[in-house]
Enzyme design. Structure first.
Site, PDB file in Angstrom:
ATOM      1  N   ARG A   1       9.583   2.761   9.754  1.00  0.00           N
ATOM      2  CA  ARG A   1       9.278   3.684  10.919  1.00  0.00           C
ATOM      3  C   ARG A   1       8.497   4.926  10.569  1.00  0.00           C
ATOM      4  NH1 ARG A   1      15.368   2.129  12.919  1.00  0.00           N
ATOM      5  NH2 ARG A   1      15.310   1.552  10.707  1.00  0.00           N
ATOM      6  N   GLY A   2       8.934   5.398   9.210  1.00  0.00           N
ATOM      7  CA  GLY A   2       8.207   6.707   8.745  1.00  0.00           C
ATOM      8  C   GLY A   2       6.842   6.965   9.116  1.00  0.00           C
TER       9      GLY A   2
ATOM     10  N   ASP B   1       3.816   6.885   5.176  1.00  0.00           N
ATOM     11  CA  ASP B   1       4.380   8.332   5.278  1.00  0.00           C
ATOM     12  C   ASP B   1       4.668   8.912   3.773  1.00  0.00           C
ATOM     13  OD1 ASP B   1       6.452   6.732   4.330  1.00  0.00           O
ATOM     14  OD2 ASP B   1       8.076   7.480   5.710  1.00  0.00           O
TER      15      ASP B   1
ATOM     16  N   ASP C   1       6.844   7.362  -3.285  1.00  0.00           N
ATOM     17  CA  ASP C   1       7.763   7.910  -4.115  1.00  0.00           C
ATOM     18  C   ASP C   1       7.373   7.189  -5.504  1.00  0.00           C
ATOM     19  OD1 ASP C   1      10.024   9.728  -4.809  1.00  0.00           O
ATOM     20  OD2 ASP C   1      11.370   8.235  -4.020  1.00  0.00           O
TER      21      ASP C   1
ATOM     22  N   LEU D   1       5.037   0.368  -1.558  1.00  0.00           N
ATOM     23  CA  LEU D   1       3.735   0.281  -1.478  1.00  0.00           C
ATOM     24  C   LEU D   1       3.263  -1.032  -2.422  1.00  0.00           C
ATOM     25  CD1 LEU D   1       1.203   1.198  -0.256  1.00  0.00           C
ATOM     26  CD2 LEU D   1       0.909   2.759  -1.989  1.00  0.00           C
TER      27      LEU D   1
ATOM     28  N   ASP E   1      12.947  10.740   8.140  1.00  0.00           N
ATOM     29  CA  ASP E   1      14.204  10.743   8.555  1.00  0.00           C
ATOM     30  C   ASP E   1      15.167  11.591   7.610  1.00  0.00           C
ATOM     31  OD1 ASP E   1      14.399   8.180   6.979  1.00  0.00           O
ATOM     32  OD2 ASP E   1      16.243   7.726   7.681  1.00  0.00           O
TER      33      ASP E   1
HETATM   34  P1  5GP Z   1       9.361   4.220  -2.777  1.00  0.00           P
HETATM   35  O1  5GP Z   1       9.380   2.621  -2.577  1.00  0.00           O
HETATM   36  O2  5GP Z   1       7.739   4.788  -3.186  1.00  0.00           O
HETATM   37  O3  5GP Z   1      10.035   4.901  -3.865  1.00  0.00           O
HETATM   38  O4  5GP Z   1       9.860   4.701  -1.490  1.00  0.00           O
HETATM   39  C1  5GP Z   1       9.079   4.877  -0.362  1.00  0.00           C
HETATM   40  C2  5GP Z   1       9.751   5.012   0.728  1.00  0.00           C
HETATM   41  O5  5GP Z   1      11.336   5.702   0.485  1.00  0.00           O
HETATM   42  C3  5GP Z   1       9.305   5.698   1.812  1.00  0.00           C
HETATM   43  O6  5GP Z   1       8.577   4.981   2.896  1.00  0.00           O
HETATM   44  C4  5GP Z   1      10.451   6.364   2.563  1.00  0.00           C
HETATM   45  O7  5GP Z   1      11.012   5.422   3.527  1.00  0.00           O
HETATM   46  C5  5GP Z   1      11.409   6.677   1.370  1.00  0.00           C
HETATM   47  N1  5GP Z   1      11.433   8.208   1.204  1.00  0.00           N
HETATM   48  C6  5GP Z   1      11.061   8.359  -0.281  1.00  0.00           C
HETATM   49  N2  5GP Z   1      10.947   9.668  -0.499  1.00  0.00           N
HETATM   50  C7  5GP Z   1      11.475  10.306   0.738  1.00  0.00           C
HETATM   51  C8  5GP Z   1      11.617  11.451   1.052  1.00  0.00           C
HETATM   52  O8  5GP Z   1      11.456  12.477   0.649  1.00  0.00           O
HETATM   53  N3  5GP Z   1      12.293  11.702   2.397  1.00  0.00           N
HETATM   54  C9  5GP Z   1      12.431  10.494   3.232  1.00  0.00           C
HETATM   55  N4  5GP Z   1      13.092  10.655   4.490  1.00  0.00           N
HETATM   56  N5  5GP Z   1      12.222   9.422   2.868  1.00  0.00           N
HETATM   57  C10 5GP Z   1      11.692   9.097   1.543  1.00  0.00           C
END
Ligand code: 5GP
Length: 186
Positions: A45-46, A103, A106, A111, A162
């Site tokens: 949803r982000g 959004d 990280d 992705l 969120d």
């Molecule tokens: P990744 O798979 O790249 O580690 O994480 C991506 C997902 O983690 C994002 O789409 C989001 O939902 C969540 N996420 C990562 N960092 C943050 C953050 O600083 N704040 C929030 N609210 N969500 C995050």
């Protein structure tokens, strides 16, 4: 005092700065896709707030679709590297020029997993537009075509992101005050 204020340590990206950057991204995408069929895919949803503002900054005709995923370990803020598709796209993307709208990137696992899935469906092209990039935290290599802001390794919320499902409506990106905010138990 608004309820979110006690969890906010600082405003990282104010509303005006976000909106200006999104307009620039929209312009870049419009230039790149002039005369081409453009299909935006948003991960729920982000990415929703970003998608809707970005769309209004894109001047070429485009369509949209949504998908939802859940990460194992969601809520614990630990990237597990595993994602599960919980809602698939409505439309076929074969032969289409897709831009995935995210959004935040990280660790990069979400992705990488979504791109892997979409690539099996044979789009004509597949690019990524993310509002935020926490590149310091990357654990798997992913290539980003359009990036709004590179941000430090801090947990952020607002503007679609969120704080345990709340405060997605805030018009800015804020940093969570880790001393004042305790995430709920899973
Ligand atoms: P990744 O798979 O790249 O580690 O994480 C991506 C997902 O983690 C994002 O789409 C989001 O939902 C969540 N996420 C990562 N960092 C943050 C953050 O600083 N704040 C929030 N609210 N969500 C995050």
């Amino acid at each position: 005092m608004q309820p979110y204020q006690k969890f906010l340590s600082e405003v990282l990206i104010p509303e005006q700065e976000l909106q200006e950057r999104i307009r620039e991204l929209g312009k870049q995408i419009s230039e790149a896709y002039t005369g081409k069929d453009l299909h935006l895919i948003c991960i729920l949803r982000g990415g929703v707030m970003f998608l809707t503002d970005l769309m209004r900054s894109i001047s070429v005709p485009h369509s949209i679709d949504f998908m939802a995923i859940s990460s194992y370990g969601a809520g614990t803020r630990q990237a597990s590297g595993h994602v599960r598709l919980t809602m698939d796209l409505r439309d076929d993307i074969q032969g289409r020029n897709v831009v995935l709208v995210e959004d935040i990137v990280d660790s990069g696992y979400t992705l990488a997993s979504v791109l892997g899935l979409l690539a099996t469906r044979n789009p004509a092209s597949l690019k990524v537009c993310t509002l935020l990039d926490k590149s310091e935290r990357r654990e798997t290599e992913v290539s980003l075509d359009y990036v709004g802001f590179e941000i430090p390794n801090k947990y952020v919320f607002g503007y679609g992101l969120d704080l345990d499902e709340y405060y997605r409506d805030l018009p800015f990106i804020g940093v969570v005050n880790e001393e004042k905010y305790t995430p709920p138990e899973d």
